[in-house]
Structures are given as structure tokens and as C-alpha cells.
Design an enzyme around this catalytic site. Structure first.
Site, PDB file in Angstrom:
ATOM      1  N   GLU A 224      22.125  38.369  59.743  1.00  0.00           N
ATOM      2  CA  GLU A 224      20.787  38.824  60.150  1.00  0.00           C
ATOM      3  C   GLU A 224      20.637  38.420  61.603  1.00  0.00           C
ATOM      4  OE1 GLU A 224      18.712  40.553  58.335  1.00  0.00           O
ATOM      5  OE2 GLU A 224      19.842  40.449  56.479  1.00  0.00           O
TER       6      GLU A 224
ATOM      7  N   GLY B 236      26.518  35.667  65.780  1.00  0.00           N
ATOM      8  CA  GLY B 236      26.899  36.483  64.613  1.00  0.00           C
ATOM      9  C   GLY B 236      28.296  37.064  64.753  1.00  0.00           C
TER      10      GLY B 236
ATOM     11  N   LYS C  51      22.833  24.826  56.582  1.00  0.00           N
ATOM     12  CA  LYS C  51      22.746  24.137  57.868  1.00  0.00           C
ATOM     13  C   LYS C  51      21.543  24.670  58.637  1.00  0.00           C
ATOM     14  CE  LYS C  51      24.226  24.766  61.938  1.00  0.00           C
ATOM     15  NZ  LYS C  51      22.974  24.315  62.606  1.00  0.00           N
TER      16      LYS C  51
ATOM     17  N   CYS D 192      12.694  38.053  65.537  1.00  0.00           N
ATOM     18  CA  CYS D 192      13.849  38.945  65.669  1.00  0.00           C
ATOM     19  C   CYS D 192      13.427  40.406  65.765  1.00  0.00           C
ATOM     20  CB  CYS D 192      14.782  38.748  64.483  1.00  0.00           C
ATOM     21  SG  CYS D 192      13.927  38.824  62.904  1.00  0.00           S
TER      22      CYS D 192
ATOM     23  N   GLU E 223      18.127  40.962  74.185  1.00  0.00           N
ATOM     24  CA  GLU E 223      17.084  40.263  73.441  1.00  0.00           C
ATOM     25  C   GLU E 223      16.642  39.042  74.246  1.00  0.00           C
ATOM     26  OE1 GLU E 223      18.084  38.004  69.896  1.00  0.00           O
ATOM     27  OE2 GLU E 223      16.366  38.916  68.878  1.00  0.00           O
TER      28      GLU E 223
ATOM     29  N   GLU F  91      19.600  22.938  64.741  1.00  0.00           N
ATOM     30  CA  GLU F  91      19.521  21.596  65.331  1.00  0.00           C
ATOM     31  C   GLU F  91      18.177  21.387  66.039  1.00  0.00           C
ATOM     32  OE1 GLU F  91      21.676  24.007  65.816  1.00  0.00           O
ATOM     33  OE2 GLU F  91      22.416  24.147  67.857  1.00  0.00           O
TER      34      GLU F  91
HETATM   35  P1  NAD Z   1      21.682  31.017  67.351  1.00  0.00           P
HETATM   36  O1  NAD Z   1      22.562  32.161  67.080  1.00  0.00           O
HETATM   37  O2  NAD Z   1      21.853  30.268  68.610  1.00  0.00           O
HETATM   38  O3  NAD Z   1      21.815  29.919  66.179  1.00  0.00           O
HETATM   39  C1  NAD Z   1      21.585  30.263  64.833  1.00  0.00           C
HETATM   40  C2  NAD Z   1      22.257  29.229  63.951  1.00  0.00           C
HETATM   41  O4  NAD Z   1      23.670  29.339  64.137  1.00  0.00           O
HETATM   42  C3  NAD Z   1      21.894  27.784  64.273  1.00  0.00           C
HETATM   43  O5  NAD Z   1      21.797  27.036  63.087  1.00  0.00           O
HETATM   44  C4  NAD Z   1      23.092  27.310  65.096  1.00  0.00           C
HETATM   45  O6  NAD Z   1      23.304  25.925  65.006  1.00  0.00           O
HETATM   46  C5  NAD Z   1      24.220  28.058  64.408  1.00  0.00           C
HETATM   47  N1  NAD Z   1      25.423  28.243  65.230  1.00  0.00           N
HETATM   48  C6  NAD Z   1      25.535  28.273  66.573  1.00  0.00           C
HETATM   49  N2  NAD Z   1      26.816  28.445  66.934  1.00  0.00           N
HETATM   50  C7  NAD Z   1      27.531  28.533  65.795  1.00  0.00           C
HETATM   51  C8  NAD Z   1      28.914  28.718  65.507  1.00  0.00           C
HETATM   52  N3  NAD Z   1      29.819  28.847  66.481  1.00  0.00           N
HETATM   53  N4  NAD Z   1      29.299  28.767  64.215  1.00  0.00           N
HETATM   54  C9  NAD Z   1      28.403  28.651  63.225  1.00  0.00           C
HETATM   55  N5  NAD Z   1      27.084  28.460  63.430  1.00  0.00           N
HETATM   56  C10 NAD Z   1      26.650  28.405  64.700  1.00  0.00           C
HETATM   57  O7  NAD Z   1      20.196  31.561  67.182  1.00  0.00           O
HETATM   58  P2  NAD Z   1      18.850  30.783  67.435  1.00  0.00           P
HETATM   59  O8  NAD Z   1      18.660  30.638  68.894  1.00  0.00           O
HETATM   60  O9  NAD Z   1      18.800  29.590  66.546  1.00  0.00           O
HETATM   61  O10 NAD Z   1      17.789  31.827  66.833  1.00  0.00           O
HETATM   62  C11 NAD Z   1      17.342  32.936  67.536  1.00  0.00           C
HETATM   63  C12 NAD Z   1      18.114  34.165  67.106  1.00  0.00           C
HETATM   64  O11 NAD Z   1      17.984  34.379  65.694  1.00  0.00           O
HETATM   65  C13 NAD Z   1      17.585  35.429  67.742  1.00  0.00           C
HETATM   66  O12 NAD Z   1      18.663  36.199  68.213  1.00  0.00           O
HETATM   67  C14 NAD Z   1      16.884  36.147  66.593  1.00  0.00           C
HETATM   68  O13 NAD Z   1      16.808  37.544  66.738  1.00  0.00           O
HETATM   69  C15 NAD Z   1      17.706  35.740  65.430  1.00  0.00           C
HETATM   70  N6  NAD Z   1      16.962  35.885  64.166  1.00  0.00           N
HETATM   71  C16 NAD Z   1      17.251  36.945  63.367  1.00  0.00           C
HETATM   72  C17 NAD Z   1      16.535  37.143  62.195  1.00  0.00           C
HETATM   73  C18 NAD Z   1      16.839  38.312  61.291  1.00  0.00           C
HETATM   74  O14 NAD Z   1      16.415  38.291  60.138  1.00  0.00           O
HETATM   75  N7  NAD Z   1      17.547  39.337  61.754  1.00  0.00           N
HETATM   76  C19 NAD Z   1      15.536  36.246  61.833  1.00  0.00           C
HETATM   77  C20 NAD Z   1      15.271  35.176  62.679  1.00  0.00           C
HETATM   78  C21 NAD Z   1      15.989  34.995  63.854  1.00  0.00           C
END
Ligand code: NAD
Length: 500
Positions: A252, A235, A177, A286, A387, A180
Site C-alpha cells: 500500500e 515499496g 514493525k 496517501c 508525492e 520508528e
Molecule cells: P516509508 O516508506 O519511509 O516507511 C514505511 C515503513 O517502512 C516504516 O515502518 C519504515 O521503517 C519501513 N522501512 C523503511 N525502509 C525499509 C526497508 N528497506 N525494508 C523494510 N522496511 C522499511 O514511509 P513513511 O514515511 O513511514 O510513510 C509515508 C508513506 O506511506 C507515504 O508515501 C504514504 O503515501 C504511504 N502510505 C500509504 C498508505 C496506503 O494505504 N496506500 C497509507 C498510509 C501511508
């Protein structure tokens, strides 16, 4: 404008309820694509297709070399379509064209690495477990099963490859997935897997929203493992929801990485490194170097040089080769970052550069935030603890190396970190004491597919890349093979089993 459907069981299909959503160019606010919106039912269909492909299809039973051949076809397709994919990534995510070129190139390179890994065998004998002649013991590594992969928007194609590559190389089937906010290159990838002739159900890609399609993947009992990249807040939810079915999870998540400049650092190098660490991709990384720790004795002169260069950073159209920083991914993200900046000022940090939207009218439609620098930050302030995921640098000072290490480690996060010094031994001594999964010395942002990447503390669970990364997509199995063969010689002969 493009249109995309869901990719389930080897077919491009509409969402069960016919819903769609649009993906917006963060620079112009033009619609880039209309995309089918996967809901709960679609996630269930995709999980069922992946389950069938795993349990009854050929993929897990192919030889490693055969799986590798399939993956190689996708590497070639990414390479053939580089220019097109770069343009789509720029339009869909606001990435500068310079970054997008690097990302698409690395996506192909990273997948190529997993092709090689697909052909590797990890199986081996377990030595010393029993006396010679009693038993032989083998440690086998098998695919975990159906993988639900959920990814963010900051490196759309690369994140898709980081999940699909190791999962498929290990023999799993996958439902991916994408975010969005940036579904476009993942859906182009779906076409490439389709053209490469992957058996139906091995790869399923369902663009949709987190609480709908994402959450269903996490809860669905047909899914064996969830590989999630995203914020720490989500997460935590993913881990809790996955616990209902005791799924394997790798997470991650976010970071608040400390960038420590020691007092013997090459100042020119460290200034450039600090800018790269925080402002690359508008701070939406990240492991960005968001907390800059300067020795008090050198802080004023360092900051002066850093600000002189920050003033020269060019904001602009991300498709323009000369642009250094593009827009943030969305209006929501822009507002979130501006909110943190307001909070920094309210809590008493000194705003020394940026802090708002750029005044240039040609940028007015883009979700820009100026490169922003706060000095006089204290580690207890919100801008040092949370963050922000935007171009905001929090500068702090310290007096001793011990104090720098203590400040760096005083965080719920532990993803990355860095040390700048001309003395490799001193730098290494500091680096070893940082509680983070990756620590650079005189460098930043270098993530290699050969080295494990992931977080200590609330930055995550598990690792991506390297042998450690691929094993996250496998189950280990102990095979005990008896070599005694004779009933009377069994150690249990005198226990519970009647002799006649
Ligand atoms: P987010 O947590 O809002 O969303 C990440 C993904 O999770 C999206 O596909 C979203 O649709 C999905 N999601 C949201 N709610 C969910 C739920 N309840 N159940 C299952 N899936 C759900 O993060 P974002 O805003 O898309 O990305 C930014 C974040 O990603 C930052 O915190 C960044 O640090 C992190 N990130 C981490 C790494 C790493 O390797 N550690 C790499 C890239 C980004």
C-alpha cells in the site's frame, strides 16, 4: 515519559543488543517515549516465535468463532482506553486531537469488522469442474502462515489494526514493525493483546528502523508474506527483497491523487471538499487530493474562494480542540516539504499562499509548514508528479472533461481520485475513467472497511479491506475429492499404469 520494550513470543523484552531510541513530540520536541530498538536479531527472534506459533500453536487451528472472541477482547480494550490512546497519538504523531479521536474510534470499529470476518467461511464448492459422480471439488481458504507487517507513521494505531486485524482473522501469526517515528500506540496495542491472553508468538510487535528490523522481516525465510504500507520508493525495495524467497507481498504505497472539479459543481461544497482533501492531517495522507484540476472558465473565482478559506485555517497545538492543522511528523519531513515548495517556485509555479514555516513564535518548536497553494501548475512539474506528503496543493486548469481525465491519469500513481459535479451521471462517467483504486464523487477520504482499498500502478499491489482484503492473507486450496472409486472407471486406467 514512557518506556517500551519489544513484544516477542508473549513477553516484553529488551533488544538483543540493548539499543533504544526516543520518540519525539513533533509539536514540542519533548521526548514522548524511550523504546527498545529492534535489530536484525530481534526480527529473527520474532519471526521464529511467529513460525512456532503458526506451525505448532493453537491459533490457526482454533475455530473462526474462537479467533473472533479473542479479537473482540482487543476491540473492547481499545474502546475502554479511547481517551488515553487519543492523547498518546496526539503526542507521538502530531495528529490534531480531532483527527486522533476519529482514528482511535475507527481503529476499534475496523477491528470489530475483522472479528466478524474471522467468523465467516469462504469455503465453497467449485461447480462444473467434473461430471456429477466423478469428483467433488472444493475451494478452501487457509491462512498464508507467518505475516511480516510493516507500517508508516501517519495513522499509527489504525495502520497497525489494518494489518493485524485481517491477518489474525484469517488465522495467521504476525510480526508487526511500527514506524520508528510513531511506535507508542502500537506498543500500547501489544499490551492489549497480551492482556487479552493471545497464545505466545501469535502477535509480536517490534519497534525499530526500516533497514534493520524491517528489511530482515522481508528477507527472513520463516516469513511467508509481507504486508507493507509506506512510500513507493521503499515499496519497490520491499518487493525486490521479498523476491529472494518468493514471498507473497501486498504493498500500500504513495499517491498523487487528482481532484477534478467539473464546471457544474456546487462551488461551496467543492471548495470545502478540496481543502479537506489536501489539508486533512497536514496533507500527510496517501490518498490526499494533491492535484486540484479546475475548469478554466471557473478557475479564478474558485481559487479566490479557496484562498479566502485557506487563510482561516488555524495552525496550533494539536492537543487543542480548536486547532485545524498541527505540525508535520518530523523535522526531516518538514525539510522535505519545504524543499518541494522551493522546487515548485523554481520551476515556475505561482505561490499564492503559504510556502514556509509559520511566523507565530508559539509554534517555533513544532515542525510546521503553512498550508501552501500553488496555481499555474503544469502536470510535468515536480510538485505535480512526486508525492510531497505535506500541506501543498498544486492547482491546474483544463478545458474539457477529456483533458481533465488525461491529466489525472498522467501519473505513476493511482491510489485515489475525486470528481465534483451536480450531475451524477456525468461525474460517474469521469470517475470510471480514472485509473485509481478509490474514486469519490462529491466526497473525499472516506475509506470503508467493507470496500477494497488500494492502488493502481505504482500506488501498490493488492487491496486492504473487504473480502478482497482478507483473501490477501490467505492461500486458496483446491481439494479434489474422487467420487468414482473404481480403478477401471478412472480416465487414466489406460495410460501409464500397468494393468497387472
Ligand atoms: P516509508 O516508506 O519511509 O516507511 C514505511 C515503513 O517502512 C516504516 O515502518 C519504515 O521503517 C519501513 N522501512 C523503511 N525502509 C525499509 C526497508 N528497506 N525494508 C523494510 N522496511 C522499511 O514511509 P513513511 O514515511 O513511514 O510513510 C509515508 C508513506 O506511506 C507515504 O508515501 C504514504 O503515501 C504511504 N502510505 C500509504 C498508505 C496506503 O494505504 N496506500 C497509507 C498510509 C501511508
Amino acid at each position: 515519559m514512557k518506556t517500551y520494550q519489544l513484544y516477542i513470543d508473549g513477553k516484553f523484552v529488551e533488544a538483543a543488543d540493548g539499543q533504544t531510541f526516543t520518540s519525539i513530540n513533533p509539536f514540542s520536541q519533548d521526548v514522548v517515549a524511550t523504546v527498545s530498538r529492534a535489530g536484525v536479531i530481534d526480527a529473527q527472534r520474532a519471526a521464529a516465535a511467529a513460525r512456532k506459533a503458526f506451525d505448532a500453536g493453537p491459533w490457526p487451528r482454533l475455530t473462526p468463532a474462537e479467533r473472533s472472541e479473542y479479537l473482540k477482547k482487543v476491540v473492547d480494550k481499545i474502546n475502554e482506553r479511547q481517551a488515553d490512546l487519543v492523547a498518546l497519538e496526539v503526542a507521538d504523531s502530531g495528529s490534531t486531537i480531532r483527527k486522533a479521536k476519529e482514528d482511535i474510534h475507527l481503529s476499534a470499529r475496523n477491528l470489530n469488522y475483522f472479528c466478524k470476518m474471522a467468523a465467516m467461511t469462504f469455503e465453497g464448492d467449485i461447480e462444473g469442474l467434473s461430471k456429477p459422480g466423478f469428483s467433488k471439488n472444493v475451494l478452501a481458504w487457509e491462512p498464508v502462515g507467518v505475516v511480516g507487517a510493516i507500517i508508516p507513521w501517519n495513522f499509527p494505531l489504525k495502520m497497525a489494526i489494518w494489518k493485524l486485524g485481517p491477518a489474525l482473522a484469517a488465522g495467521n501469526t504476525v510480526v508487526l514493525k511500527p514506524s520508528e517515528l510513531t511506535p507508542v500506540t502500537a506498543m500500547e496495542l501489544a499490551k492489549m493483546f497480551d492482556e487479552a491472553g493471545f497464545p505466545p508468538g501469535v502477535v509480536n510487535i517490534i519497534p525499530g528502523f526500516g533497514p534493520e528490523a524491517g528489511e530482515e522481516l522481508v528477507r527472513n525465510p520463516l516469513v511467508d508474506k509481507v504486508a507493507f504500507t509506506g512510500s513507493t520508493a521503499v515499496g519497490r525495495r520491499v518487493m525486490a527483497a521479498a523476491s529472494e524467497t518468493l514471498k507473497k507481498v501486498t504493498l500500500e504505497c504513495g499517491g498523487k491523487s487528482a481532484n477534478i472539479v467539473l464546471d457544474d459543481a456546487d462551488m461551496e461544497l467543492a471548495v470545502d471538499g478540496a481543502l479537506y482533501a489536501i489539508f486533512y492531517h497536514q496533507g500527510q495522507c496517501c490518498e490526499a487530493g494533491t492535484r486540484l484540476l479546475l475548469p478554466a472558465s471557473k478557475a479564478d473565482v474558485f481559487l479566490e474562494r479557496l484562498l479566502a478559506k485557506t487563510r482561516k485555517i488555524k495552525l496550533g497545538d494539536p492537543a487543542d480542540q480548536t486547532t485545524d492543522m498541527g505540525p508535520l511528523v518530523s523535522q526531516k519531513q518538514q525539510e522535505r516539504v519545504l524543499g518541494y515548495i522551493a522546487e515548485g517556485t523554481r520551476q515556475g509555479a505561482t505561490l499564492v499562499h503559504g510556502g514556509g514555516k509559520p511566523k507565530d513564535p508559539s509554534l517555533s518548536k513544532g515542525f510546521f509548514v503553512e498550508p501552501t497553494v500553488f496555481s499555474g501548475v503544469i502536470n510535468s512539474m515536480t510538485i505535480a508528479r512526486e508525492e510531497i506528503f505535506g500541506p501543498v496543493l498544486s492547482v491546474m486548469t483544463y478545458d474539457t472533461d477529456d483533458e481533465a481525465v488525461a491529466i489525472a491519469n498522467d501519473s505513476i500513481y493511482g491510489l485515489g481520485g475525486g470528481v465534483w459535479s451536480k450531475d451524477p451521471e456525468r461525474a460517474l462517467h469521469v470517475a470510471r475513467r480514472l485509473r485509481a483504486g478509490t474514486v469519490w464523487i462529491n466526497e473525499w477520504h472516506l475509506i470503508s472497511e467493507r470496500a477494497p482499498f488500494g492502488g493502481y500502478k505504482q500506488s501498490g499491489v493488492g487491496r486492504e479491506f473487504g473480502v478482497e482484503g482478507i483473501k490477501e492473507f490467505m492461500e486458496s486450496k483446491h481439494l479434489h475429492i474422487d467420487e468414482v472409486g473404481v480403478r477401471e472407471k478412472k480416465f487414466w486406467y489406460d495410460t501409464v499404469v500397468p494393468r497387472s
